[in-house]
Design an enzyme around this catalytic site. Structure first.
Site, mmCIF file in Angstrom:
data_model
loop_
_atom_site.group_PDB
_atom_site.id
_atom_site.type_symbol
_atom_site.label_atom_id
_atom_site.label_comp_id
_atom_site.label_asym_id
_atom_site.label_seq_id
_atom_site.Cartn_x
_atom_site.Cartn_y
_atom_site.Cartn_z
ATOM 1 N N ASP A 93 -34.501 -35.776 44.968
ATOM 2 C CA ASP A 93 -34.772 -35.787 46.624
ATOM 3 C C ASP A 93 -34.430 -33.861 46.038
ATOM 4 O O ASP A 93 -34.779 -33.030 45.403
ATOM 5 C CB ASP A 93 -33.912 -36.097 47.253
ATOM 6 C CG ASP A 93 -32.491 -35.731 46.762
ATOM 7 O OD1 ASP A 93 -30.851 -36.204 46.814
ATOM 8 O OD2 ASP A 93 -32.406 -34.335 45.862
ATOM 9 N N ASP A 267 -33.555 -45.921 47.926
ATOM 10 C CA ASP A 267 -31.936 -46.045 47.472
ATOM 11 C C ASP A 267 -31.413 -46.511 47.824
ATOM 12 O O ASP A 267 -31.604 -45.785 49.539
ATOM 13 C CB ASP A 267 -32.919 -44.647 47.091
ATOM 14 C CG ASP A 267 -32.403 -43.557 47.881
ATOM 15 O OD1 ASP A 267 -33.048 -42.978 49.107
ATOM 16 O OD2 ASP A 267 -31.336 -42.985 47.287
ATOM 17 N N CYS A 305 -25.732 -66.251 38.440
ATOM 18 C CA CYS A 305 -26.004 -64.577 38.028
ATOM 19 C C CYS A 305 -26.014 -64.749 36.769
ATOM 20 O O CYS A 305 -25.324 -65.146 36.280
ATOM 21 C CB CYS A 305 -25.445 -63.579 39.260
ATOM 22 S SG CYS A 305 -26.102 -62.016 38.793
ATOM 23 N N CYS A 307 -25.631 -61.781 34.914
ATOM 24 C CA CYS A 307 -25.642 -60.128 34.465
ATOM 25 C C CYS A 307 -24.274 -60.706 33.549
ATOM 26 O O CYS A 307 -23.793 -62.093 34.075
ATOM 27 C CB CYS A 307 -24.921 -59.961 36.000
ATOM 28 S SG CYS A 307 -23.767 -59.929 36.532
ATOM 29 N N CYS A 310 -21.318 -61.905 35.493
ATOM 30 C CA CYS A 310 -21.058 -63.357 35.906
ATOM 31 C C CYS A 310 -21.068 -63.937 34.736
ATOM 32 O O CYS A 310 -20.231 -65.756 35.200
ATOM 33 C CB CYS A 310 -22.157 -63.657 36.772
ATOM 34 S SG CYS A 310 -22.274 -63.253 38.633
ATOM 35 N N HIS A 336 -23.772 -56.182 38.304
ATOM 36 C CA HIS A 336 -24.310 -57.510 39.240
ATOM 37 C C HIS A 336 -24.223 -56.871 40.692
ATOM 38 O O HIS A 336 -25.314 -57.553 40.310
ATOM 39 C CB HIS A 336 -22.542 -58.382 39.719
ATOM 40 C CG HIS A 336 -22.755 -58.690 40.217
ATOM 41 N ND1 HIS A 336 -23.762 -60.388 40.116
ATOM 42 C CD2 HIS A 336 -22.882 -58.830 42.204
ATOM 43 C CE1 HIS A 336 -23.510 -60.824 41.018
ATOM 44 N NE2 HIS A 336 -22.958 -59.447 42.703
#
Ligand SMILES: CNc1nc2cc(C(N)=O)ccc2[nH]1
Ligand SMILES: [Zn+2]
Length: 373
Positions: A93, A267, A305, A307, A310, A336
């Site tokens: 940015d 974002d 999930c 990830c 999880c 996660h």
């Protein structure tokens, strides 16, 4: 788009689009969510882990990096990609938003903004020219124009004055950026919640010509209804064949609504920041792992999930490490949350590509209404 950049639309579904931005450092699948790597790190994550969540691009903050370790030092060390060991695309940015929200003793003039660092009180200046110089030193692939994002609520007069300053700064940013093959410059539409001012801003930016266009000035406290009312028309003021980037958004339902309205990139610090406070975002809604109800719960956060949090841990464990303020709590919940946000983006890309976005969105909302999380 600049040489070395190309945006290819693959499919549309209503106002929503899915496509690919080709860059010299790799492709960005859109709609895309960009994790925020403020000071050269996505907090609590290794770069390979950020990639493993599905991210194609991440965001770096000019304001933070210019103050510490400085853009010159990062350039001397080979640029931001080498410095932070992330070799895929980076969008930086301009520093304009954060200088107004974080710095002290700010003085805004036509030239730019003079301010004192929130880190050590040292004096600095940001202008379109200096922001372009910093982002070039960092080596970012997508550079943002230096602009001013007015705090809401603000009168139309204040918003108009600010937007017109930002449009003059957009021209100066374009002039200072020059011709940089392999690097893109995005303009930022301003105009608050005023349709005429938004259209005036879009005309000014398209008259200058950019490789992509951001919708700025939102997610600053206006609320979802007002934000969506702007997004009902603002993306349509921008060139169809260029990426549209909504800055600072957002919660999962904000993201879904923005994609439905034609946004290609977003974002937000939410998944990483909230992960550090024990908040998990799931298909069923938000789960606060500080809550004692998880103390004895052997179930995973989300059984569907994939990830690491999880797959390998119970809610009881996550509750324990959150309450004990263990470092792994930030690691697991950030991973996660970023994984869930990227999974949501993939679901949106697939649904748009197959012409079934309405059904996907209905299912998204139905799951969240189901309760019992
Ligand atoms: C978190 N909300 C948010 N709104 C933003 C607006 C801008 C902008 N330049 O208008 C930049 C970053 C932003 N972040
Ligand atoms: Zn998970």
């Amino acid at each position: 788009m600049a040489t070395g950049f190309g945006f290819t639309l693959k499919a549309t579904d209503g106002a929503a689009r899915t496509g690919v931005i080709a860059t010299p450092r790799g492709e960005i699948r859109t709609p895309a969510f960009m994790p925020v790597g403020t000071a050269g790190t996505v907090k609590a994550m290794m770069p390979d882990s950020v990639r493993a969540t599905g991210a194609d691009i991440l965001l770096g903050n000019t304001y933070h990096l210019m103050l510490r370790p400085t853009a010159e030092r990062i350039a001397h060390l080979g640029g931001l990609h080498r410095f932070m060991n992330w070799h895929r695309p980076i969008l930086t940015d301009s520093g304009g938003f954060q200088v107004m929200s974080l710095a002290s003793l700010r003085k805004l003039t036509e030239e730019g903004v003079r301010f004192s660092s929130h880190v050590d009180g040292s004096k600095h200046m940001l202008s379109p020219e200096r922001s372009m110089e910093i982002q070039k030193l960092l080596g970012s692939d997508i550079v943002m124009c230096f602009d001013e994002c007015p705090a809401l609520p603000a009168t139309d007069e204040v918003v108009a004055k600010s937007m017109r300053l930002s449009m003059r700064w957009a021209q100066r940013s374009r002039d200072a950026f020059g011709d940089r093959p392999g690097h893109a410059l995005f303009g930022i539409m301003q105009g608050g919640v005023n349709r005429d001012l938004r259209e005036e801003s879009a005309r000014a930016l398209t008259g200058i010509g950019f490789d992509g266009y951001a919708v700025g000035g939102l997610a600053v406290g206006e609320g979802q209804e007002a934000m969506f009312s702007v997004l009902d028309y603002a993306p349509g003021f921008l060139p169809e064949g260029k990426p549209r980037y909504l800055m600072g958004v957002g919660k999962p339902d904000d993201i879904v609504g923005a994609v439905e309205r034609g946004i290609d990139m977003m974002d937000c610090v939410l998944p990483s920041r909230s992960g550090r406070t024990g908040q998990a975002w799931t298909r069923m809604g938000a789960v606060n792992l500080k809550n004692a109800r998880h103390k004895d719960d052997p179930r995973p956060l989300d059984a569907d999930c994939t990830c690491p949090a999880c797959r390998n841990y119970s809610r009881a464990y996550l509750h324990h490490v959150v309450k004990a303020d263990e470092i792994i709590a930030s690691m697991l919940l950030t991973w996660h949350n970023l994984h869930y946000f990227q999974e949501l983006m993939q679901g949106l890309r697939d649904a748009i590509g197959e012409g079934r976005l309405a059904g996907f969105v209905a299912g998204f909302h139905a799951q969240r209404a189901a309760g019992d999380i």
